[in-house]
Design a protein around this motif. Structure first.
Motif, PDB file in Angstrom:
ATOM      1  N   ALA B 148     -12.543  19.560 -25.198  1.00 16.51           N
ATOM      2  CA  ALA B 148     -12.642  18.405 -24.025  1.00 16.51           C
ATOM      3  C   ALA B 148     -13.600  17.146 -24.955  1.00 16.51           C
ATOM      4  O   ALA B 148     -13.038  15.874 -24.330  1.00 16.51           O
ATOM      5  N   LEU B 152     -12.346  13.366 -25.483  1.00 12.96           N
ATOM      6  CA  LEU B 152     -13.544  12.054 -24.829  1.00 12.96           C
ATOM      7  C   LEU B 152     -14.991  11.854 -25.005  1.00 12.96           C
ATOM      8  O   LEU B 152     -15.182  10.556 -25.045  1.00 12.96           O
ATOM      9  N   ASN B 161     -13.070  10.403 -16.588  1.00 11.23           N
ATOM     10  CA  ASN B 161     -12.872  11.385 -15.604  1.00 11.23           C
ATOM     11  C   ASN B 161     -11.928  12.211 -15.572  1.00 11.23           C
ATOM     12  O   ASN B 161     -11.366  12.699 -16.282  1.00 11.23           O
ATOM     13  N   VAL B 162     -12.932  13.428 -15.142  1.00 12.28           N
ATOM     14  CA  VAL B 162     -11.559  14.930 -15.527  1.00 12.28           C
ATOM     15  C   VAL B 162     -11.136  15.504 -14.631  1.00 12.28           C
ATOM     16  O   VAL B 162     -12.599  15.378 -13.208  1.00 12.28           O
ATOM     17  N   GLU B 164     -10.112  19.258 -13.015  1.00 13.36           N
ATOM     18  CA  GLU B 164      -9.998  20.121 -13.024  1.00 13.36           C
ATOM     19  C   GLU B 164      -9.610  21.380 -12.088  1.00 13.36           C
ATOM     20  O   GLU B 164      -9.946  21.013 -10.810  1.00 13.36           O
ATOM     21  N   THR B 185     -19.598  20.646 -21.391  1.00 13.12           N
ATOM     22  CA  THR B 185     -19.432  18.374 -20.648  1.00 13.12           C
ATOM     23  C   THR B 185     -20.336  18.269 -19.501  1.00 13.12           C
ATOM     24  O   THR B 185     -20.127  17.160 -19.321  1.00 13.12           O
ATOM     25  N   ILE B 191     -19.563  11.726 -18.542  1.00  9.17           N
ATOM     26  CA  ILE B 191     -18.020  12.266 -18.446  1.00  9.17           C
ATOM     27  C   ILE B 191     -18.432  12.884 -16.616  1.00  9.17           C
ATOM     28  O   ILE B 191     -19.555  13.635 -16.074  1.00  9.17           O
ATOM     29  N   ASN B 193     -17.079  14.700 -12.805  1.00 12.49           N
ATOM     30  CA  ASN B 193     -15.910  15.806 -12.643  1.00 12.49           C
ATOM     31  C   ASN B 193     -16.026  15.197 -10.998  1.00 12.49           C
ATOM     32  O   ASN B 193     -16.213  14.788 -10.194  1.00 12.49           O
ATOM     33  N   ASP B 222      -9.055  10.643 -17.009  1.00 15.39           N
ATOM     34  CA  ASP B 222      -8.944  10.491 -18.366  1.00 15.39           C
ATOM     35  C   ASP B 222      -8.169  11.770 -18.457  1.00 15.39           C
ATOM     36  O   ASP B 222      -7.527  12.750 -20.224  1.00 15.39           O
ATOM     37  N   LEU B 223      -8.842  13.580 -18.392  1.00 17.30           N
ATOM     38  CA  LEU B 223      -7.876  14.187 -18.576  1.00 17.30           C
ATOM     39  C   LEU B 223      -8.810  15.357 -17.845  1.00 17.30           C
ATOM     40  O   LEU B 223      -9.538  15.572 -16.691  1.00 17.30           O
ATOM     41  N   TYR B 225      -8.254  20.320 -16.683  1.00 17.63           N
ATOM     42  CA  TYR B 225      -8.165  21.307 -17.248  1.00 17.63           C
ATOM     43  C   TYR B 225      -7.990  21.717 -16.170  1.00 17.63           C
ATOM     44  O   TYR B 225      -8.452  21.791 -14.866  1.00 17.63           O
ATOM     45  N   MET B 248      -2.876  10.475 -19.590  1.00 21.71           N
ATOM     46  CA  MET B 248      -4.565  11.591 -19.866  1.00 21.71           C
ATOM     47  C   MET B 248      -3.968  12.759 -20.496  1.00 21.71           C
ATOM     48  O   MET B 248      -2.371  12.523 -20.888  1.00 21.71           O
TER      49      MET B 248
END
Lengths: 439, 320
Positions: B148, B152, B161-162, B164, B185, B191, B193, B222-223, B225, B248
């Motif tokens: 990850a 990024l 921006n993640v 989870e 991360t 990063i 959350n 963006d991601l 998980y 994303m």
């Protein structure tokens, strides 16, 4: 009574005996030549395995006899298990102790008040003589002041015993008081809403099932949905006693189950309360008009159902070394199935705890036998469903009725007129008896 | 009436007799070893794969008779299953516990009955078992976190921006997959959350709802998980329904051939990290032990990163 009639009246027991015989005859044999099913270890395993469902089914039976249903017991057990595990492992102020201690105080107060009033009222009735039961009025002293004092003293005693334990970890007796009290209050709340709101028990207890699950999760907290309990390391040693074998043979949970069923069975069979339970299930309106405080009796059955769910919860924690919010998930349905297999009618007014005992054991032995034969687990579910329906059919209908139904295609043979008994007849209350057979 | 009751009894007896007859001769096999395996449930994809793996391995060993029990996702049922296997005096017991605490007692019981116990996937709170075989979820979480970070922007420069999506809150794998991921991360100041411990309980539909809410609340993601592939896929579907799936990346865990790997191959997930089920290895180890060989106390199964580059190859290897 002819032999055949005796057989038909006791067919529930024959079902139990039949399944037992099948277990013995069909049992695989161990490498040492022993019959695995019949080994005392296996049978005691079964007794232990059914004891949680059994305790819940015990409370459920009385509720169902009043023509009610309690779907919340599984979730109440979840609350009980979380409260119990938390009290055992975490000292100080926790959600469990904040909820549990007031619950015990309230329960002790209520029991003190009600019991004292009951004694006074009974003495007043004695003095007033037969026929005046409904008109007994207690004066202020005996009606409120003395009961309140007794209740307060009882609550004080309970708190005096429990409060010091909050600072440390609870012992076995402490959790055996607190968890059932918490569950009993929720059960009583079920009853109060059903009676005061004149609502269907199904929807009220369904709502409670969801609510209680939420409360159990909130109590446990998001991060530790499972609360492990290891006696000796994070909990006191004495909790061990609840999963011990009494005299090295009988599992403790089994004793609790047997004790509960004998005690509650005696209450239902021999006390006025028991007769009221049957009367309400037979015809609530008639029961109410003949002077039975049907609301109170119903609240009591739901409260006791909750109480037994709480006891089951403590045993669950002992057995599985953990409390968790999904502890009793789905258990209410198992319990209802066992009660109905035991010959208790969902329409109310008919049934017995002896029947429930057989129903619970039939269920447990069946699972055991299927498992010993290593039946595919999906097929097991199918077989269980088939056998539940089959057993209930044999319970409720005569084979002749069914054959007649097949023969005539569309019309059923007319059923015998059975009048719902206002007071349970000897037939109805014959333990394990069957009201269909009433001549 | 009397006759009817006789009929009723006869029906009852016939039902039971049929049941017994149907099931009577399951035990008549004559194999060298009987191995019992207590599984938690059979209807979850990763558990189904687990069973598939162990059955495939068992097919290679004609000398063993493998009994698989299904705990129906209930602690009570699984404990009863293990008790039952103990009564059947299996030569070795494989157990994949629903929870550590709940199964510890009965595993101890099996150990006391002198049955060698192989704990698979999730450990129990005793160390007297013969062997533990499992993947290391923290290790997998670390692999996912490292990847990850690369996606990024790389070490020290990663930003984005993640979202989870947690597995079950009370389960150790969820916490391990979280901890491992955040080892990487959390070191990156860029990063962010977005969610605070939202649990999808390992389920696709719940993850969909969480993601749908997150999409409404956040303009830039963006991601994603997911603690397993179905949840990452649920999030993907939510983003797709919002028309934002191209913005994303989606990372999942488990990498089952017919599930996560397919999703990666279709370009729905960016990557997945395999969690090899300990089924095959556990059975191999048990047979080794029964044949008198020594086995290690703990075996940790490795993970493999699957991206669009190797997904097709992995599928081919698995005959898909």
């Amino acid at each position: 009574m002819s032999a055949l009639k005796l057989i038909s009246r006791t067919k529930l027991y024959w079902g139990l005996i039949a399944i037992f015989l099948i277990g013995v005859l069909g049992s695989p044999v161990s490498s040492k030549g022993n019959n695995i099913f019949l080994s005392s270890g296996n049978l005691l395993d079964v007794l232990r395995q059914v004891s949680t469902t059994g305790l819940i089914a015990t409370g459920m039976t009385a509720v169902i006899i009043t023509a009610g249903i309690d779907l919340s017991v599984g979730s109440l057990m979840a609350i009980g298990s979380v409260v119990c595990a938390m009290l055992l492992t975490i000292p100080g102020d926790t959600p469990a102790s904040l909820m549990g201690i007031p619950a015990v105080g309230l329960t002790a107060l209520a029991i003190g008040v009600l019991a004292t009033r009951f004694v006074f009222a009974n003495r007043a009735k004695m003095a007033a003589g037969e026929g005046a039961h409904r008109h007994v009025q207690l004066d202020a002293m005996r009606g409120w002041i003395v009961p309140a004092v007794v209740g307060a003293v009882l609550a004080g005693l309970a708190l005096w015993y429990l409060l010091p334990q909050v600072e440390t970890k609870f012992g076995v007796l402490g959790v055996l008081i607190v968890a059932p009290c918490v569950c009993m209050l929720f059960g009583a709340l079920n009853g109060v809403i059903i009676v005061a709101g004149r609502l269907q028990p199904f929807i009220v207890t369904l709502a409670m099932m969801v609510t209680a699950l939420g409360i159990a999760r909130l109590t446990a907290g998001q991060n530790n949905a499972v609360l492990p309990v290891y006696t000796g390391s994070n909990a006191t040693e004495d909790f061990e006693v609840l999963r011990s074998l009494v005299f090295g043979v009988v599992p403790m949970p089994g004793l609790f189950f047997l004790g509960a069923i004998l005690l509650y069975g005696a209450v239902l069979r021999f006390t006025p309360f028991g007769r009221y339970v049957y009367a309400i299930g037979g015809n609530e309106e008639a029961a109410r008009l003949s002077g039975i405080a049907s609301g109170r009796v119903k609240i009591a059955t739901y409260a006791i159902s909750g109480l037994l769910a709480g006891v089951a919860a403590v045993l669950y924690v002992a057995q599985y070394r953990q409390g968790k919010p999904d502890a009793g998930a789905g258990l209410e349905l198992d319990a209802i199935a066992a009660v109905v297999i035991g010959g208790t009618s969902l329409m109310g007014g008919r049934g017995s705890l002896a029947g429930t005992f057989c129903g619970v054991l039939i269920f447990g032995l069946l699972s055991n036998i299927l498992q010993l034969h290593n039946i595919n687990s999906n097929l097991q579910l199918v077989l269980k469903g088939v056998i539940i329906v089959g057993t209930v059919l044999v319970q409720e209908r005569n084979a002749g009725d069914l054959l007649g139904f097949l023969r005539f295609g569309t019309t059923r043979p007319a059923q015998k007129e059975t009048v719902a008994p206002e007071r349970p007849s000897q037939e109805t209350r014959n333990l394990g008896g069957n009201a269909n057979e009433t001549p | 009436m009397k006759r009817r009751d006789m009929l009723a009894l006869a029906t009852l007896a016939a039902t039971f007799a049929a049941t017994t007859a149907l099931t009577g001769n399951a035990f008549a096999q004559n194999k060298k070893w009987t191995i019992g395996f207590s599984q938690v449930t059979t209807i979850e994809p990763c558990r189904a794969q687990f069973n598939k793996d162990i059955l495939a391995e068992a097919a290679k060993h004609p000398e063993i008779n493998l009994i698989i029990t299904d705990g129906e996702d209930k602690t009570e049922k699984q404990v009863a299953d293990v008790e039952n296997l103990i009564r059947q005096e299996v030569d070795a017991l494989l157990v994949s516990p629903k929870e550590s605490a709940g199964l510890t007692g009965v595993v101890q019981k099996a150990i006391d009955a002198k049955i060698p116990v192989f704990v698979l996937d999730r450990n129990v709170d005793t160390d007297q078992y013969t062997q533990f075989v499992g993947g290391d979820n923290e290790l997998i979480g670390r692999a996912a976190g490292e990847y990850a970070m690369e996606l990024l922007g790389g070490k020290g420069k990663a930003a984005g921006n993640v979202v989870e999506i947690w597995g079950g809150m009370g389960t150790q794998p969820a916490h391990d997959r979280h901890d491992g991921f955040h080892e990487f991360t959390d070191k990156e100041p860029g990063i962010k959350n977005l969610l605070d411990q939202q649990s999808g309980d390992w389920k696709q539909d719940q993850a969909y709802n969480i993601m749908a809410n997150a999409l409404k609340a956040n303009e830039k993601i963006d991601l994603v998980y997911g603690h397993n592939d179905p949840m990452a896929y649920g999030a993907y579907l939510a983003a797709k329904d919002a028309g934002r799936e191209k913005e994303m990346k989606f990372i999942g865990i488990d990498g089952l051939p017919d599930e996560g790997v397919q999703m990666v191959n279709k370009g729905e997930l960016t990557a997945t990290f395999t969690y090899v089920t300990p089924g095959a290895e556990g059975l191999r180890q048990a047979i080794k032990f029964l044949n008198g060989e020594k086995v290690e106390k703990t075996i940790t199964l490795p993970t493999q990163k699957i991206t669009s580059e190797n997904a097709a190859q992995v599928l081919k290897d698995n005959g898909l």
